[in-house]
Design an enzyme around this catalytic site. Structure first.
Site, PDB file in Angstrom:
ATOM      1  N   TYR A  33       0.952  -1.176   0.071  1.00 29.88           N
ATOM      2  CA  TYR A  33       0.040   0.120   0.029  1.00 29.88           C
ATOM      3  C   TYR A  33       0.800   1.274   0.068  1.00 29.88           C
ATOM      4  O   TYR A  33       0.551   2.314   0.716  1.00 29.88           O
ATOM      5  CB  TYR A  33      -0.861  -0.005   1.289  1.00 29.88           C
ATOM      6  CG  TYR A  33      -2.231  -0.940   1.072  1.00 29.88           C
ATOM      7  CD1 TYR A  33      -3.143  -0.574   0.050  1.00 29.88           C
ATOM      8  CD2 TYR A  33      -2.189  -2.129   1.822  1.00 29.88           C
ATOM      9  CE1 TYR A  33      -4.170  -1.423  -0.235  1.00 29.88           C
ATOM     10  CE2 TYR A  33      -3.547  -2.863   1.315  1.00 29.88           C
ATOM     11  CZ  TYR A  33      -4.294  -2.455   0.406  1.00 29.88           C
ATOM     12  OH  TYR A  33      -5.284  -3.438   0.091  1.00 29.88           O
ATOM     13  N   TYR A 160     -14.557  -4.924   3.446  1.00 32.81           N
ATOM     14  CA  TYR A 160     -13.080  -5.453   3.352  1.00 32.81           C
ATOM     15  C   TYR A 160     -12.809  -6.726   4.029  1.00 32.81           C
ATOM     16  O   TYR A 160     -12.775  -6.898   5.241  1.00 32.81           O
ATOM     17  CB  TYR A 160     -11.983  -4.218   3.855  1.00 32.81           C
ATOM     18  CG  TYR A 160     -10.523  -4.759   3.476  1.00 32.81           C
ATOM     19  CD1 TYR A 160     -10.156  -4.707   2.302  1.00 32.81           C
ATOM     20  CD2 TYR A 160      -9.665  -5.232   4.120  1.00 32.81           C
ATOM     21  CE1 TYR A 160      -8.945  -5.032   1.945  1.00 32.81           C
ATOM     22  CE2 TYR A 160      -8.690  -5.689   4.065  1.00 32.81           C
ATOM     23  CZ  TYR A 160      -8.002  -5.734   2.815  1.00 32.81           C
ATOM     24  OH  TYR A 160      -6.788  -6.111   2.444  1.00 32.81           O
ATOM     25  N   ASP A 255     -16.652 -12.698   9.579  1.00 32.71           N
ATOM     26  CA  ASP A 255     -15.268 -12.350   9.296  1.00 32.71           C
ATOM     27  C   ASP A 255     -14.696 -11.574  10.548  1.00 32.71           C
ATOM     28  O   ASP A 255     -14.779 -10.235  10.568  1.00 32.71           O
ATOM     29  CB  ASP A 255     -14.918 -11.702   8.128  1.00 32.71           C
ATOM     30  CG  ASP A 255     -13.476 -10.995   7.950  1.00 32.71           C
ATOM     31  OD1 ASP A 255     -12.716 -11.509   8.779  1.00 32.71           O
ATOM     32  OD2 ASP A 255     -13.137 -10.608   6.723  1.00 32.71           O
ATOM     33  N   LYS A 284      -4.841 -12.197  12.542  1.00 33.68           N
ATOM     34  CA  LYS A 284      -4.331 -10.972  13.110  1.00 33.68           C
ATOM     35  C   LYS A 284      -4.103 -11.325  14.745  1.00 33.68           C
ATOM     36  O   LYS A 284      -2.986 -11.762  15.070  1.00 33.68           O
ATOM     37  CB  LYS A 284      -5.474  -9.583  13.255  1.00 33.68           C
ATOM     38  CG  LYS A 284      -5.765  -9.173  11.432  1.00 33.68           C
ATOM     39  CD  LYS A 284      -6.129  -7.820  11.777  1.00 33.68           C
ATOM     40  CE  LYS A 284      -6.462  -7.264  10.234  1.00 33.68           C
ATOM     41  NZ  LYS A 284      -5.181  -6.545   9.461  1.00 33.68           N
TER      42      LYS A 284
END
Ligand SMILES: Cc1ncc(COP(=O)(O)O)c(C=O)c1O
Length: 440
Positions: A33, A160, A255, A284
């Protein structure tokens, strides 16, 4: 061109005072990114501990975004580091097809125990995106094996779910997916239930789509859309949506790659709505944020649909590092910390501190849409039309860094998502900085 010649370089090649290896980064590394032509030189980090990153010159940076939302208890937690070292010396890696090992077996059992309901079966992968790919494949395979092929998904506006192609497909089309959009599969979008509305548009759209009988699964980020700008939505609507899926026999995918492991104030965001998703994606914070690992949990009826003497009906998925033993050991150590340290109290304290200090910011009057979900606080700067690529908040983030705070705005949205061991004083200092900045 000579193979050792760079084809392009950072505008900001390793600046004066940077560590010796910074030139190697400037010459050889492609950062995520990042517009490599115009981005400033990346910040060098030599080590980390607790809530802080330390630069090569020894200066400290408060990691107020948990290093892209992963660091849970704090960086380099001694118990997790020790578990990693022990496991690395004993069994570093082994193929997971046809083989098993203790850390994965114990972790699968613990995840099954701490997640809601009968999410009893765990498929390990590498990260959040792969955990989503697995979830989508489980739903598609479930319908195929029932002899009623379905491949269409319902997903939220603004969603996302990651950067692999399936995950991008169920994500919102945005600056993130521009360029590859023609290659993504179509999904049906549910209007985002903007707070303050009754959410009936989302539920009506879901009802209509599910009635068509072609939907393979519904995927959502429960309560908190992270990359969309920390947009928050209501637990009651989450419950209604899950109930709609259940009444149509369509798998509901939660999610919780971002929301899992206490971020929203409960261990899993689904607990706020008292629901059991059919599929749950985790990553994560799963390893305390120390190592990459993904996990996709599913309920027995989905797993059972793949059991057959015909091998072609198995789940065709796997990665080289599936269930890496060191990552699994880190995850087990992280889960132990929920018992051995006052993690619940820390989570509640961060939430309370956010609530108090967000009120100060709101009273200042130069921010809007002040919001909080557990340990995640967010607010918007006055709107800017360029969305994710907005410059509006980047100046504040740059000045925050000069003061030793790591923030990474999402367009005009600023948020604080700290590791649970962040000292309250440090968070107060960050809020004091923001108050000064936003007063102009
Ligand atoms: C909700 C959600 N799902 C999936 C992902 C993708 O995870 P990863 O970057 O580990 O592939 C993210 C990443 O931010 C996320 O927030």
């Amino acid at each position: 061109m000579n193979g050792s010649e760079p084809t392009s370089m950072h505008v900001a090649d390793a600046p004066a005072g940077a560590p010796s290896w910074a030139a190697l980064d400037a010459r050889h590394v492609w950062h995520p990114y990042t517009q490599m032509l115009t981005a400033p030189a990346p910040i060098d980090v030599a080590r980390a501990g607790g809530a802080y990153l330390y630069r090569s010159d020894g200066s400290a940076i408060l990691d107020a975004i948990s290093s892209w939302w992963v660091t849970l208890h704090g960086h380099a937690h001694p118990a997790i580091v020790a578990a990693i070292a022990r496991q690395a010396a004993q069994l570093d890696q082994v193929i997971f097809a046809g083989f098993m090992h203790e850390p994965a077996a114990r972790l699968a059992a613990q995840l099954a125990a701490i997640t809601p309901g009968d999410l009893d079966r765990v498929f390990f992968s590498d990260d959040g995106s792969t955990s989503v790919e697995v979830a989508l494949k489980i739903c598609i395979g479930y319908w195929a094996n029932r002899g009623e092929p379905r491949t269409r998904f319902l997903a939220l506006e603004g969603a996302y779910h990651g950067d692999t192609f399936g995950a991008m497909s169920v994500s919102e089309r945005s600056a993130f997916t521009r360029g590859v959009t023609p290659l993504l599969f179509d999904v049906e979008r549910l209007p985002f239930p903007v707070p303050g509305t009754d959410g009936s548009a989302m539920l009506d759209a879901a009802r209509a789509a599910l009635a068509g009988g072609a939907i393979a699964g519904v995927i959502v980020e429960p309560l908190l859309l992270g990359a969309a700008g920390m947009r928050m939505w209501d637990a009651g609507l989450l419950r209604s949506l899950a109930a709609l899926c259940s009444s149509h026999g369509v798998p509901f995918i939660a999610d919780e790659v971002l929301t899992g492991f206490g971020r929203t104030g409960r261990m899993f965001a689904c607990e706020h709505a008292d629901i059991v998703p059919d599929v749950l994606c985790l990553s994560k914070g799963l390893t305390g944020g120390h190592l990459p690992l993904g996990a996709t949990l599913c309920r027995p009826y989905l797993y059972d649909a793949f059991l057959d003497r015909d091998r072609s009906r198995m789940l065709f998925h796997g990665h080289s590092f599936t269930a890496n033993p060191i990552s699994c050991a880190a995850a087990l150590a992280s889960l132990d910390l929920f018992e051995s340290e006052p993690v619940g109290r820390r989570i509640a304290a961060i939430g309370a501190l956010h609530a108090e200090r967000l009120a100060d910011l709101e009273a200042g009057g130069s921010v809007c849409n002040v919001r909080r979900c557990g340990t995640v606080a967010a607010f918007d700067l006055p709107a800017d039309s360029r969305g994710y690529l907005s410059d509006a908040a980047r100046g504040i983030a740059a000045r925050a860094l000069d003061h030793g705070f790591l923030l990474r705005p999402l367009g005009e949205v600023l948020y604080i998502l700290p590791p649970y061991s962040t000292p309250p004083d440090a968070l107060h200092e960050l809020y004091d900085f923001l108050l000064r900045e936003l007063r102009g």
